[in-house]
Write an enzyme that holds these catalytic residues in place. Structure first.
Site, PDB file in Angstrom:
ATOM      1  N   TRP A  78     -29.117  71.722 -91.626  1.00  0.00           N
ATOM      2  CA  TRP A  78     -29.373  70.900 -90.450  1.00  0.00           C
ATOM      3  C   TRP A  78     -28.454  71.237 -89.271  1.00  0.00           C
ATOM      4  O   TRP A  78     -28.415  70.487 -88.309  1.00  0.00           O
ATOM      5  CB  TRP A  78     -29.213  69.421 -90.821  1.00  0.00           C
ATOM      6  N   ASP A  79     -27.705  72.314 -89.347  1.00  0.00           N
ATOM      7  CA  ASP A  79     -26.720  72.630 -88.314  1.00  0.00           C
ATOM      8  C   ASP A  79     -25.700  71.501 -88.188  1.00  0.00           C
ATOM      9  O   ASP A  79     -25.220  71.184 -87.097  1.00  0.00           O
ATOM     10  CB  ASP A  79     -27.420  72.875 -86.967  1.00  0.00           C
TER      11      ASP A  79
END
Length: 879
Positions: free
Chosen positions: A326-327
């Protein structure tokens, strides 16, 4: 409301508006801001107290400085002025998105020097131009006359590490090649467009340690995320830490020096020199949103790691997100604290994350100081081949500061329905909803929660204050065919597209907005939250920012805005922050969260403020940078740094009064000193025109002889009150005590100062060292070598090492020299004078004049009294 009540309120308002401002309180501490985040601990805390919740609303602008650079590039990249200025000695240093570094007089904002590093190839770059800070180093063993005894080090967009002489801004030739070290050396698969530092390097001991940004989601074989340490003097590489497991390298048989695509460290580092530890927050392997091909390369991803400062060896690791898709890389500087009642009082690391989590870790072991639960996370819904982590870590003592629930919102029912439909088209199973082909909602946003601005920690009260963003975004994995089909499709507002080459998928990511352009999730879209680190309870929370500068009037609502930057907190309980998309710098009461001051600016503050106070009789300044931001309004404003301070008060600037006291024969020393301490000091302190007796310095005669001059008082007082105070002191002295001498140190504007070439002493910048001899105690008299030696001792204590051969001329003055008349000193009845005029290079003068004015030492040697005095005389010709 009755007429009488209205009249009463009007009178009260007139009284408040017309009353005289309070005198400036100069009794508190002094402090600088020597490193990014305020220090190596990164706490964003200042011990200053002059600005407090009761007077912060009186702040007024003091000076401004801006970078006039204009770029002519096609296409023009975005810029973001994300600075946290540092203040060391009497100089403020900062950099701008255009890779220019400035040194300013920290009191006046006058430019002392500038250095232009050059940008390299940035036309059309997908990343904004930015430079979050510079770092300062002082050689513990300086050599007189050598350049670069103090250095400014920073990283550039051209992937270089540059060392400058802090005195004049010229490159240090002994560092790398002409002051530059290429960070591309040994880095396979990197170019300056997708690999460069954005944060200030960490300077600790004789090492400068740097990580880099690696452009996300482009391809699997992007540059390594290696962290490197260089010798601060030579630029030689000392060690490197490659965030790739040894087992991964053995399986893959990689032959390059550092593994491609490993997690990088793009944010700020911190250090504990006592324990020899460096703390680094890591990002993700590339790409961020597809991990089926990582094969364990994310073992050090989304983690806080501790490295050995001397060798770079890994000491410990704590992972905040497992198999991060998800960064959610760790975005903020690890913050070092040791507070009674927090984590059993252990030396700790506080790590903010994009999820709104605050992890409290043992500084020596990395183990959580409070339980961290491994809670179940979604294991279905990902694309084929992806293996999700069944659990994710959740802190228990400090609660999640980001909302966990998601609901559609809109200004109108039409807006709300549109957002509800957008939510229904995407999957949302909480914080760790996996990316999917159909589309998933990511909440928190990939920019946070908390981000690089970090949190401000008050280590006395045990409180952390965090600013956050609360905006939902949609993420979608696209097949290669679907991605290619988008090539001619215009992008939606705040939409990003990434190729993720080397994987079966590409990525589409966009903020979920209503038809009116507002975030689809319920506000606040930005918030401030204060957490009690001892109890784990939330003390207060409130929106941060308004829709002004984003929406037309009258839709200026306090709904919060995304945050870009961070805040600082002071010992007096003031929290200062910009960071919002509206154009304000704000102050909040740290105890209650009440907004107590705001300043309207031409553009947004996208960095972190700094605060400092350099003199006992001076003002506390707050500095913040604005302009050159991501919005159109911000981009049109040059990067500007502005300082604010409290007004001097009704009596103006403060000065110093030095009083030499002679007691009459027969008055015992103890009785005299008791009289000074018990009678004179309270009298001066109680005088409404003065602040305090700074110190009483007795002068003892080792020979046992009765001294003619017994001691000195240093009194801080408004300049306008000095003459009357002197008269009062003489009346108080009466017949049994004489006030022998005094001096007023007046701070004068130095706007005429400029940089002269080294080796050319400027006219008008002089220091006079005055020697006072008491003949009754020193019948031998002065000797030139004694005078010379002690003059140089005084200079070295005030200005540091000087190159006498080039920059200083020492000239003997006779006792009756006219120059002595320039000193506000009454002649002793039984004393001889001898003085030296020292002419200094302006850079040395600027560095030392104010510390010299504070240096009030009575040197005892051969019964002679040395009084060191600093004077400004005539200005240079033509100015």
């Amino acid at each position: 409301m009755t007429f009488a009540l209205r009249a009463l309120l009007l009178l009260q308002l007139l009284w408040v508006g017309c009353r005289e401002p309070s005198p400036l309180d100069t009794s508190g501490p002094i402090a600088d801001w020597p490193a990014f985040g305020g220090g190596l601990d990164g706490l964003r805390y200042s011990p200053l107290t002059q600005i407090d919740p009761t007077n912060v609303d009186r702040l007024e602008p003091v000076w401004s400085h801006h970078d006039p650079t204009r770029l002519e590039l096609d296409p023009m990249p975005a810029t973001s002025f994300q600075i946290n200025p540092i203040v060391v000695g009497r100089t403020l240093y900062y950099c701008t998105p255009f890779m220019n570094v400035f040194a300013l007089d920290a009191e006046t904002g006058e430019e002392r020097w500038r250095f232009e590093a050059g940008l390299g190839d940035v036309a059309g770059s997908p990343h904004p131009l930015r430079c979050r800070g510079v770092s300062h180093w002082r050689d513990p063993l300086p050599e007189p006359g050598r350049r670069c005894n103090t250095r400014i080090v920073f990283g550039t967009r051209a992937a270089e590490l540059i060392a400058l002489d802090a005195a004049d801004g010229r490159p240090c030739d002994d560092f790398g090649e002409a002051g530059r070290v290429s960070l591309l050396d040994g880095i396979a698969g990197a170019g300056t467009r997708d690999y460069h530092p954005t944060s200030a390097p960490l300077v600790v001991g004789d090492r400068v340690i740097v990580g880099t940004l690696v452009f996300d989601n482009q391809r699997t074989d992007t540059a390594s995320g290696v962290v490197r340490a260089y010798d601060i003097r030579s630029g030689r590489l000392l060690w490197s830490w490659d965030p790739a497991p040894t087992s991964w390298r053995e399986r893959r048989g990689e032959g390059e020096a550092w593994v491609r695509g490993s997690p990088n460290v793009w944010s700020s580092l911190s250090a504990d020199p006592e324990r020899g530890l460096v703390f680094a927050p890591t990002g993700n392997p590339s790409p961020d949103y597809y991990g089926a091909l990582r094969d364990g390369l994310d073992a050090f991803g989304s983690s806080t790691v501790a490295l050995d400062m001397e060798t770079g060896a890994l000491v410990w690791q704590f992972q905040t997100v497992h198999h991060d898709l998800w960064d959610y890389d760790v975005p903020a500087q690890p913050e070092l604290l040791e507070i009674p009642g927090v984590g059993a009082g252990r030396p700790a690391v506080l790590q903010p994350t994009k999820l709104g989590f605050l992890f409290l870790l043992d500084r020596e072991t990395g183990r959580p100081l409070h339980p961290v639960e491994e809670r179940p996370a979604p294991t279905e819904g990902a694309v084929a081949g992806e293996v999700l982590s069944p659990t994710q870590p959740w802190p228990t003592h400090l609660p999640p500061l980001h909302p966990t629930a998601l609901e559609p919102w809109g200004f109108t029912p039409f807006d709300r329905r549109a957002c509800a439909k957008a939510f229904a088209r995407h999957r949302f199973d909480g914080f760790f909803t996996p990316p999917s082909r159909e589309g998933s909602i990511q909440f928190p946003h990939s920019a946070g929660g908390m981000n690089w601005g970090g949190v401000a920690v008050d280590p006395v009260r045990g409180v952390a204050i965090a600013n956050q963003t609360h905006v939902a975004q949609a993420i979608q994995l696209l097949s290669r065919e679907a991605y290619a089909a988008l090539a001619d499709v215009p992008r939606q507002p705040l939409e990003e597209r990434f190729p993720m080459e080397g994987t079966p998928w590409a990525l589409r990511r966009m903020t979920l907005l209503s038809p009116l352009g507002a975030p689809c999730n319920a506000p606040p879209w930005g918030s401030l939250t204060a957490v009690d680190l001892r109890s784990g309870g939330i003390l207060w929370t409130r929106p941060l920012g308004t829709t002004r500068d984003l929406a037309p009037f009258p839709l200026w609502l306090e709904l919060g805005t995304p945050s870009f930057g961070g805040g600082i907190v002071t010992a007096s309980g003031v929290y200062l922050i910009g960071a919002t998309l509206d154009h304000f710098l704000r102050a909040f009461d740290a105890a209650t969260g009440e907004e107590i001051w705001r300043e309207r600016l031409p553009a947004s503050v996208n960095g972190i403020p700094s605060t400092y106070r350099l003199d006992r009789d001076g003002r506390q300044l707050v500095v913040a940078g604005y302009g050159a931001g991501l919005t159109d309004a911000d981009a049109s404003t040059a990067p500007t740094l502005t300082a604010w301070a409290l007004p001097w008060g009704p009596e103006g600037a403060m000065g110093k009064l030095l009083v030499l006291l002679e007691r009459v024969p027969g008055d015992p020393v103890s009785a005299f000193r008791r009289r000074v301490v018990e009678d004179l000091s309270p009298r001066v302190a109680a005088d409404g025109r003065t602040r305090e007796v700074v110190q009483y310095l007795p002068i003892d005669d080792a020979s046992g002889a009765e001294p003619a001059v017994d001691g000195m008082l240093a009194i801080r007082a408004p300049l306008s009150a000095i003459p009357a105070l002197v008269r009062d002191l003489r009346r108080w002295a009466g017949e049994d005590l004489r006030v022998h001498a005094y001096r007023v140190r007046e701070r004068r504007p130095r706007s005429w100062q400029r940089t002269w070439p080294v080796g050319q002493p400027s006219p008008g910048v002089r220091m006079i060292a005055l020697m006072v001899r008491r003949p009754e105690l020193d019948p031998i008299g002065f000797e030139d070598d004694w005078m010379e030696r002690h003059t140089r001792i005084a200079l070295s204590q005030t200005l540091g090492p000087l190159d006498y051969s080039q920059n200083v001329v020492i000239e003997r003055l006779d006792a009756d020299s006219p120059a002595i008349d320039g000193i506000a000193m009454e002649q002793f009845e039984t004393a001889d004078f001898l003085a030296r005029r020292i002419q200094l290079h302006p850079d040395q003068y600027r560095r030392g004049i104010d510390s010299a004015s504070r240096f009030m030492d009575f040197e005892r040697s051969r019964s002679a009294l040395m009084i060191e005095t600093v004077l400004e005389v005539d200005a240079p010709p033509g100015r």
